[in-house]
Enzyme design. Structure first.
Site, PDB file in Angstrom:
ATOM      1  N   ARG A  52       0.656  -1.233  -0.187  1.00 18.85           N
ATOM      2  CA  ARG A  52       0.003   0.023  -0.093  1.00 18.85           C
ATOM      3  C   ARG A  52       0.653   1.348   0.070  1.00 18.85           C
ATOM      4  O   ARG A  52       0.574   2.174  -0.744  1.00 18.85           O
ATOM      5  CB  ARG A  52      -0.862   0.179   1.304  1.00 18.85           C
ATOM      6  CG  ARG A  52      -2.313  -0.449   1.039  1.00 18.85           C
ATOM      7  CD  ARG A  52      -2.653  -1.085   2.325  1.00 18.85           C
ATOM      8  NE  ARG A  52      -1.922  -2.146   2.870  1.00 18.85           N
ATOM      9  CZ  ARG A  52      -1.931  -3.077   2.348  1.00 18.85           C
ATOM     10  NH1 ARG A  52      -2.725  -3.594   1.552  1.00 18.85           N
ATOM     11  NH2 ARG A  52      -0.995  -4.258   2.525  1.00 18.85           N
ATOM     12  N   THR A  53       1.746   1.486   0.866  1.00 22.53           N
ATOM     13  CA  THR A  53       2.419   2.733   0.979  1.00 22.53           C
ATOM     14  C   THR A  53       3.335   2.980  -0.319  1.00 22.53           C
ATOM     15  O   THR A  53       3.042   4.114  -0.599  1.00 22.53           O
ATOM     16  CB  THR A  53       3.492   2.516   2.428  1.00 22.53           C
ATOM     17  OG1 THR A  53       2.704   2.240   3.469  1.00 22.53           O
ATOM     18  CG2 THR A  53       4.065   3.750   2.535  1.00 22.53           C
ATOM     19  N   LYS A  81      25.719  -3.349  -0.771  1.00 20.76           N
ATOM     20  CA  LYS A  81      27.210  -3.043  -1.148  1.00 20.76           C
ATOM     21  C   LYS A  81      27.796  -2.493   0.085  1.00 20.76           C
ATOM     22  O   LYS A  81      28.912  -1.927   0.251  1.00 20.76           O
ATOM     23  CB  LYS A  81      27.478  -2.364  -2.168  1.00 20.76           C
ATOM     24  CG  LYS A  81      26.787  -2.838  -3.616  1.00 20.76           C
ATOM     25  CD  LYS A  81      27.539  -1.933  -4.713  1.00 20.76           C
ATOM     26  CE  LYS A  81      26.919  -2.582  -6.194  1.00 20.76           C
ATOM     27  NZ  LYS A  81      27.188  -1.338  -7.259  1.00 20.76           N
ATOM     28  N   ARG A 102      11.333   4.059   3.239  1.00 23.54           N
ATOM     29  CA  ARG A 102      11.035   3.213   4.263  1.00 23.54           C
ATOM     30  C   ARG A 102      12.293   2.500   4.665  1.00 23.54           C
ATOM     31  O   ARG A 102      13.051   1.847   3.754  1.00 23.54           O
ATOM     32  CB  ARG A 102       9.906   2.239   3.623  1.00 23.54           C
ATOM     33  CG  ARG A 102       9.650   1.205   4.825  1.00 23.54           C
ATOM     34  CD  ARG A 102       8.396   0.237   4.586  1.00 23.54           C
ATOM     35  NE  ARG A 102       7.169   0.951   4.701  1.00 23.54           N
ATOM     36  CZ  ARG A 102       6.183   0.382   4.839  1.00 23.54           C
ATOM     37  NH1 ARG A 102       5.952  -0.835   4.389  1.00 23.54           N
ATOM     38  NH2 ARG A 102       5.230   1.203   5.096  1.00 23.54           N
ATOM     39  N   HIS A 130       5.289   6.194  11.478  1.00 26.94           N
ATOM     40  CA  HIS A 130       4.661   6.035  10.209  1.00 26.94           C
ATOM     41  C   HIS A 130       3.768   6.911  10.049  1.00 26.94           C
ATOM     42  O   HIS A 130       2.448   6.824   9.714  1.00 26.94           O
ATOM     43  CB  HIS A 130       4.037   4.709  10.131  1.00 26.94           C
ATOM     44  CG  HIS A 130       3.825   4.140   8.590  1.00 26.94           C
ATOM     45  ND1 HIS A 130       3.583   4.915   7.605  1.00 26.94           N
ATOM     46  CD2 HIS A 130       3.371   2.689   8.224  1.00 26.94           C
ATOM     47  CE1 HIS A 130       3.474   4.304   6.511  1.00 26.94           C
ATOM     48  NE2 HIS A 130       3.131   2.976   6.938  1.00 26.94           N
TER      49      HIS A 130
END
Ligand code: NCD
Length: 306
Positions: A52-53, A81, A102, A130
């Site tokens: 969703r986000t 890396k 995120r 959030h």
């Protein structure tokens, strides 16, 4: 001055009202906004899974006429890396106008924002916050209840690791007449720092274990998933995962106008038999998520549509 959204309190109550009004206008008149971000680029930097986000951010930018680039897992970025988020954001600042990030580590979007040349939006940082889910939740509550104050809100499930819970409690604690019922097993209680905020502001709350006992007094029930990825051992997760299951029988104990919200994804905590109940609003909630993110992108980019 660059503006970021890292914490739900980064916007004042008045600014949030304006943002929600804009989201409502976007939903009503999408054509008016269809070219507002022409020539602009959103970077979605997702070091953790998301449906969703990420997709609502990407959908939001496309519906504004802009472009999107990014990555959807740490493995497919230079983090694999060993690159730091500070270096990554410096580079992304050369390619994009705004970034939604995120990250599994608490504070990573803040660290990025310190070195960024473009607005950074925290799209979820570990078990911390959030804020854009909270904007979604506030818009859902305001649209479906007609107000943000004067209500008893029950939050149920993994209140310890659930970042959406922490952000929503902090954001709602600025509205008058809000009471919280925090429903969790003792192991998954709301963290102390969130309770301290409530204590300092004198906001009424109680911590309980039984959903059946709490449900009759609630205006809103905010269900959450047990956050498997944040547990240190799988046995604890297995013991906790089905602690709460909202089903038809429990819904019969609730008020006729109680709303059920859930940030999704749902695992087992809401039985699918509840989906047809008119009080179940979690899919509608996901829809609001795109409009509020459209409003947020416009606002952080300083774009006004007449
Ligand atoms: C939430 C999250 O990522 O914290 N999901 C979402 O963004 N809607 C909730 C969760 O994963 O349980």
């Amino acid at each position: 001055m660059l503006r970021h959204l890292l914490n739900p309190l980064d916007f004042s109550v008045e600014e949030l009202d304006k943002l929600m009004d804009l989201a409502v206008d976007i939903e009503k008149h999408p054509a008016k906004y269809a070219h507002a971000c022409e020539g602009k680029v959103l970077a979605t930097c997702f070091y953790e899974p998301s449906t969703r986000t990420r997709l609502s951010f990407e959908g939001a930018m496309y519906h504004l006429g802009g472009h999107v680039l990014g990555f959807s897992s740490a493995d497919s970025s230079s983090a694999a890396k060993g690159e730091s988020v500070s270096d990554t954001i410096r580079v992304i600042s050369c390619y994009a106008d705004i970034c939604a990030m995120r990250h599994p580590k608490e504070g990573a979007p803040l660290v990025a924002a310190l070195k960024s040349g473009i607005p950074v939006i925290n799209a979820g940082d570990g078990g911390h916050q959030h804020p854009t889910q909270t904007l979604t939740d506030l818009l859902t509550i305001r649209s479906l209840k007609g107000r943000l104050g004067d209500m008893t809100l029950g939050l149920c499930g993994d209140l310890k690791f659930g970042r959406t819970v922490h952000s929503l409690i902090e954001a709602l604690s600025r509205y008058k007449g809000v009471r919280f019922v925090l429903i969790s097993p003792p192991e998954l209680r709301v963290p102390e720092y969130v309770l301290e905020t409530l204590g300092k502001k004198g906001i009424p709350y109680k911590e309980v274990q039984s959903l059946e006992e709490a449900i009759p007094e609630l205006d809103i029930l905010y269900m959450t998933r047990v956050q498997r990825e944040r547990f240190f051992n799988e046995d604890d997760y297995i013991r906790m995962k089905d602690f709460y299951i909202l089903n038809k029988a429990k819904m019969e104990l609730a008020r006729e106008d109680m709303l059920v919200l859930h940030p999704l994804p749902r695992v087992n905590e809401i039985s699918t038999e509840v989906d047809d109940d008119p009080r179940a609003c979690y899919f509608k909630q996901a829809q609001y998520g795109m409009y509020i993110r459209m409003a947020l992108i416009l606002t952080l980019l300083g774009l006004e549509v007449q």
